[in-house]
Write an enzyme that holds these catalytic residues in place. Structure first.
Site, short mmCIF file in Angstrom:
data_model
loop_
_atom_site.label_atom_id
_atom_site.label_comp_id
_atom_site.label_asym_id
_atom_site.label_seq_id
_atom_site.Cartn_x
_atom_site.Cartn_y
_atom_site.Cartn_z
N ASP A 34 0.91 -1.05 -0.03
CA ASP A 34 -0.14 -0.03 0.08
C ASP A 34 0.82 1.25 -0.04
O ASP A 34 1.85 1.14 0.84
CB ASP A 34 -1.14 -0.02 1.26
N ILE A 35 0.46 2.23 -0.80
CA ILE A 35 1.57 3.42 -0.88
C ILE A 35 1.47 4.42 0.19
O ILE A 35 2.05 5.04 0.63
CB ILE A 35 0.83 4.07 -2.09
N GLU A 104 -12.50 3.51 -1.33
CA GLU A 104 -11.76 4.54 -2.16
C GLU A 104 -11.62 4.00 -3.51
O GLU A 104 -11.73 5.04 -4.61
CB GLU A 104 -10.50 4.97 -1.54
N VAL A 105 -11.01 2.83 -3.98
CA VAL A 105 -10.64 2.55 -5.07
C VAL A 105 -11.61 1.35 -5.68
O VAL A 105 -11.74 0.37 -4.99
CB VAL A 105 -9.02 1.97 -5.09
N HIS A 109 -10.01 -5.21 -3.60
CA HIS A 109 -8.62 -5.35 -2.99
C HIS A 109 -8.87 -5.73 -1.34
O HIS A 109 -9.87 -5.23 -0.90
CB HIS A 109 -7.96 -4.22 -2.88
P1 5GP Z 1 -9.75 1.33 0.19
O1 5GP Z 1 -10.07 2.53 0.94
O2 5GP Z 1 -10.58 1.61 -1.13
O3 5GP Z 1 -10.40 -0.03 0.89
O4 5GP Z 1 -8.35 1.44 -0.02
C1 5GP Z 1 -7.57 1.75 -1.03
C2 5GP Z 1 -6.11 1.60 -0.62
O5 5GP Z 1 -5.28 2.11 -1.96
C3 5GP Z 1 -5.63 2.91 0.51
O6 5GP Z 1 -5.00 2.45 1.42
C4 5GP Z 1 -4.52 3.52 -0.47
O7 5GP Z 1 -3.45 3.92 0.15
C5 5GP Z 1 -4.03 2.65 -1.54
N1 5GP Z 1 -3.75 3.29 -2.83
C6 5GP Z 1 -4.30 4.50 -3.50
N2 5GP Z 1 -3.64 4.66 -4.58
C7 5GP Z 1 -2.53 3.88 -4.85
C8 5GP Z 1 -1.50 3.83 -5.45
O8 5GP Z 1 -1.37 4.32 -6.41
N3 5GP Z 1 -0.74 2.59 -5.17
C9 5GP Z 1 -0.70 2.06 -4.13
N4 5GP Z 1 0.28 1.15 -3.98
N5 5GP Z 1 -1.55 2.00 -3.06
C10 5GP Z 1 -2.55 3.04 -3.42
#
Ligand code: 5GP
Length: 125
Positions: A34-35, A104-105, A109
């Site tokens: 995770d970034i 968020e994405v 995942h």
């Molecule tokens: P969500 O809130 O959708 O469950 O988590 C999305 C995750 O994706 C977050 O923890 C965020 O830090 C990670 N993330 C977002 N953009 C990127 C990216 O470009 N690269 C990586 N490695 N992680 C990302």
């Protein structure tokens, strides 16, 4: 009905348009750091197929994709030594889905978090 956004950031990672720090790649899955890590170990595992959420994936993916994805999650936990019997002593899986789940994405995942003792599972809103 699931609508997959091909412009989401993980789709771009899968197409090689954005770099990632890969932990392991298989025929159907990709695991990368995770970034913005929230724990010493914070890895994301995604299927390569266009699935939005866990329910989408579990209902529409092939058996091969589902087996590969689950085995990849387990493999990453072993590789990073967060399984309960290993050095870090345990981990947590999280998969946020939809608006109320604060996803968020919009590409499925699973977060694998570990590396220290984790706090409570959920905080009050
Ligand atoms: P969500 O809130 O959708 O469950 O988590 C999305 C995750 O994706 C977050 O923890 C965020 O830090 C990670 N993330 C977002 N953009 C990127 C990216 O470009 N690269 C990586 N490695 N992680 C990302």
């Amino acid at each position: 009905m699931y609508v997959y956004d091909t412009d989401n950031i993980f789709a771009k990672i899968l197409r090689g348009e954005i770099p990632n720090n890969t932990v392991v790649e298989t025929e159907h899955s990709l695991a990368f750091h995770d970034i913005n890590p929230h724990a010493p170990v914070h890895v994301l595992v995604i299927p390569k197929g266009p699935y939005v959420t866990f329910d989408h994936f579990a209902s529409e993916a092939s058996d091969a994709e589902i087996i590969d994805f689950n085995r990849t999650v387990a493999k990453v936990a072993e590789m990073l030594e967060v399984t309960p019997g290993a050095g870090h002593g345990g981990y947590r899986l999280i998969s946020n889905a939809g608006e109320a789940g604060v996803q968020e994405v919009p590409h499925l995942h699973v977060h694998i978090a570990g590396g220290h003792r984790l706090g409570r599972m959920l905080s009050p809103r």
